[in-house]
Design a protein around this motif. Structure first.
Motif, mmCIF file in Angstrom:
data_model
loop_
_atom_site.group_PDB
_atom_site.id
_atom_site.type_symbol
_atom_site.label_atom_id
_atom_site.label_comp_id
_atom_site.label_asym_id
_atom_site.label_seq_id
_atom_site.Cartn_x
_atom_site.Cartn_y
_atom_site.Cartn_z
ATOM 1 N N ALA A 193 -2.621 0.011 -4.330
ATOM 2 C CA ALA A 193 -2.499 -1.313 -3.721
ATOM 3 C C ALA A 193 -1.788 -2.214 -4.717
ATOM 4 C CB ALA A 193 -3.875 -1.876 -3.378
ATOM 5 N N THR A 198 -9.730 9.183 -4.247
ATOM 6 C CA THR A 198 -9.867 8.988 -2.807
ATOM 7 C C THR A 198 -10.134 10.285 -2.043
ATOM 8 O OG1 THR A 198 -7.439 8.966 -2.725
ATOM 9 C CG2 THR A 198 -8.584 6.845 -2.640
ATOM 10 N N THR A 217 0.840 -1.199 0.000
ATOM 11 C CA THR A 217 0.000 0.000 0.000
ATOM 12 C C THR A 217 0.874 1.248 0.000
ATOM 13 O OG1 THR A 217 -1.713 -1.173 1.247
ATOM 14 C CG2 THR A 217 -1.861 1.228 1.200
ATOM 15 N N LEU A 267 0.741 5.521 -0.580
ATOM 16 C CA LEU A 267 -0.159 6.671 -0.585
ATOM 17 C C LEU A 267 0.614 7.936 -0.903
ATOM 18 C CD1 LEU A 267 -3.029 7.682 -0.140
ATOM 19 C CD2 LEU A 267 -2.582 7.752 2.300
ATOM 20 N N LEU A 296 -8.579 12.199 0.141
ATOM 21 C CA LEU A 296 -8.372 12.080 1.585
ATOM 22 C C LEU A 296 -8.041 13.411 2.253
ATOM 23 C CD1 LEU A 296 -6.385 8.719 1.727
ATOM 24 C CD2 LEU A 296 -8.853 9.102 1.887
ATOM 25 N N VAL A 298 -4.313 9.241 8.792
ATOM 26 C CA VAL A 298 -4.393 8.475 7.547
ATOM 27 C C VAL A 298 -3.733 7.109 7.724
ATOM 28 C CG1 VAL A 298 -3.676 8.408 5.132
ATOM 29 C CG2 VAL A 298 -4.495 10.548 6.121
ATOM 30 N N GLU A 299 -2.611 7.072 8.434
ATOM 31 C CA GLU A 299 -1.938 5.801 8.672
ATOM 32 C C GLU A 299 -2.817 4.844 9.463
ATOM 33 O OE1 GLU A 299 2.546 4.657 9.464
ATOM 34 O OE2 GLU A 299 1.676 5.633 11.234
ATOM 35 N N LEU A 309 -5.975 4.624 9.297
ATOM 36 C CA LEU A 309 -7.051 4.141 8.428
ATOM 37 C C LEU A 309 -6.559 3.180 7.339
ATOM 38 C CD1 LEU A 309 -8.996 7.497 7.938
ATOM 39 C CD2 LEU A 309 -9.744 5.528 9.283
ATOM 40 N N PHE A 310 -5.353 3.421 6.791
ATOM 41 C CA PHE A 310 -4.930 2.683 5.600
ATOM 42 C C PHE A 310 -3.647 1.868 5.757
ATOM 43 C CE2 PHE A 310 -7.603 6.142 4.082
ATOM 44 C CZ PHE A 310 -8.453 5.464 3.218
ATOM 45 N N SER A 311 -2.886 2.093 6.798
ATOM 46 C CA SER A 311 -1.650 1.345 7.075
ATOM 47 C C SER A 311 -0.731 1.223 5.865
ATOM 48 C CB SER A 311 -1.996 -0.060 7.598
ATOM 49 O OG SER A 311 -2.773 0.008 8.768
ATOM 50 N N PRO A 312 -0.375 2.338 5.233
ATOM 51 C CA PRO A 312 0.519 2.248 4.072
ATOM 52 C C PRO A 312 1.947 1.889 4.487
ATOM 53 C CG PRO A 312 0.193 4.537 4.666
ATOM 54 C CD PRO A 312 -0.720 3.736 5.554
ATOM 55 N N LEU A 344 -4.073 6.647 -3.861
ATOM 56 C CA LEU A 344 -3.867 5.404 -3.114
ATOM 57 C C LEU A 344 -3.598 4.259 -4.087
ATOM 58 C CD1 LEU A 344 -4.041 3.825 -0.394
ATOM 59 C CD2 LEU A 344 -6.504 3.605 -0.839
#
Length: 248
Positions: free
Chosen positions: A143, A151, A127, A129, A153, A193-194, A196-199, A141
């Motif tokens: 994947a 997105t 992931t 971002l 964000l 943001v991290e 929520l999305f754990s990039p 974003l």
């Protein structure tokens, strides 16, 4: 192969021909100020001036600072005139450019695809971002290299406000924040943001990426790797050209 890219932003409209083999501008970009109010007709005139400056007659990729569906229809307009909403941007801009083939996409998505192909995200899986800091905050974003489009964000809530109202470059200027003060706001936004999305990777883009040394070392407590965009503020132009070539 060369394709023309235009990046419509909240403060400026800029463009140039792009070498798609290298991901580089082939000429110095040309920029005009985004009109006020930034109505569809006024912005279209700005795009026409930028493209006309180079005498370009081929396909044109154009970014827009909002949600773009089906490569044409504008759904949001946070930093330009609300008259853009539900406008068929592809038809409007194509007509203004004398019938040239036009492709339209979200501005941060364009910057993201350019960085993933030619810049800081190249060969990165997992992931990723990209966040562009400017008049607002744009996001792209990915994947495993695949884009999750539109997105937006920057409109996540942060301290009761849209995040971009607190942590954009414009917010830094409007509130006369020091780099330390602004970095603290950016840090809080990245932490949200991290969560929520754990990039695995944050790529920080927009014009402020040229000054990454002034604020990135001040950001603490983020697990993901944080790097500046390698294409800096040209990423949107390159990504727009990439999308236009793909459509063509």
């Amino acid at each position: 192969m060369q394709i023309f890219g235009v990046d419509i932003g909240g403060s400026g409209i800029k463009g140039a021909p792009v070498d798609l083999d290298r991901g580089e501008l082939t000429e110095e970009r040309y920029k005009v100020l985004t009109p006020r109010p930034a109505t569809p007709d006024a912005v279209a005139d700005g795009v026409k001036e930028v493209v006309g400056h180079f005498g370009w007659t081929g396909p044109v990729g154009i970014t827009f600072p909002g949600v773009v569906t089906d490569g044409a229809t504008i759904r949001t307009a946070a930093n330009v005139d609300k008259a853009w909403i539900d406008t068929d941007a592809r038809a409007l801009l194509g007509a203004r450019l004398g019938g040239l083939p036009v492709t339209v996409l979200n501005d941060a998505d364009a910057a993201g695809v350019a960085e993933m192909q030619f810049g800081a995200g190249r060969d990165r899986r997992g992931t990723v971002l990209l966040l562009t800091f400017g008049t607002g905050i744009g996001s792209a974003l990915f994947a495993d290299g695949e884009l999750v489009a539109n997105t937006e964000l920057g409109h996540l809530e942060l301290n009761g406000h849209d995040a971009e109202k607190r942590a954009s470059t414009k917010a830094k200027e409007d509130h006369e924040l020091t780099w330390e003060q602004w970095a603290h706001r950016v840090q809080k936004y990245l932490a949200h943001v991290e969560m929520l999305f754990s990039p695995e990777l944050f790529i920080i883009g927009g014009g402020v990426s040229r000054k990454a040394d002034k604020f990135l070392p001040l950001i603490e407590g983020i697990k993901a790797e944080i790097v500046p965009a390698q294409l800096q503020n040209n990423a949107g132009i390159v990504g727009a050209a990439m999308r236009a070539a793909k459509s063509a």
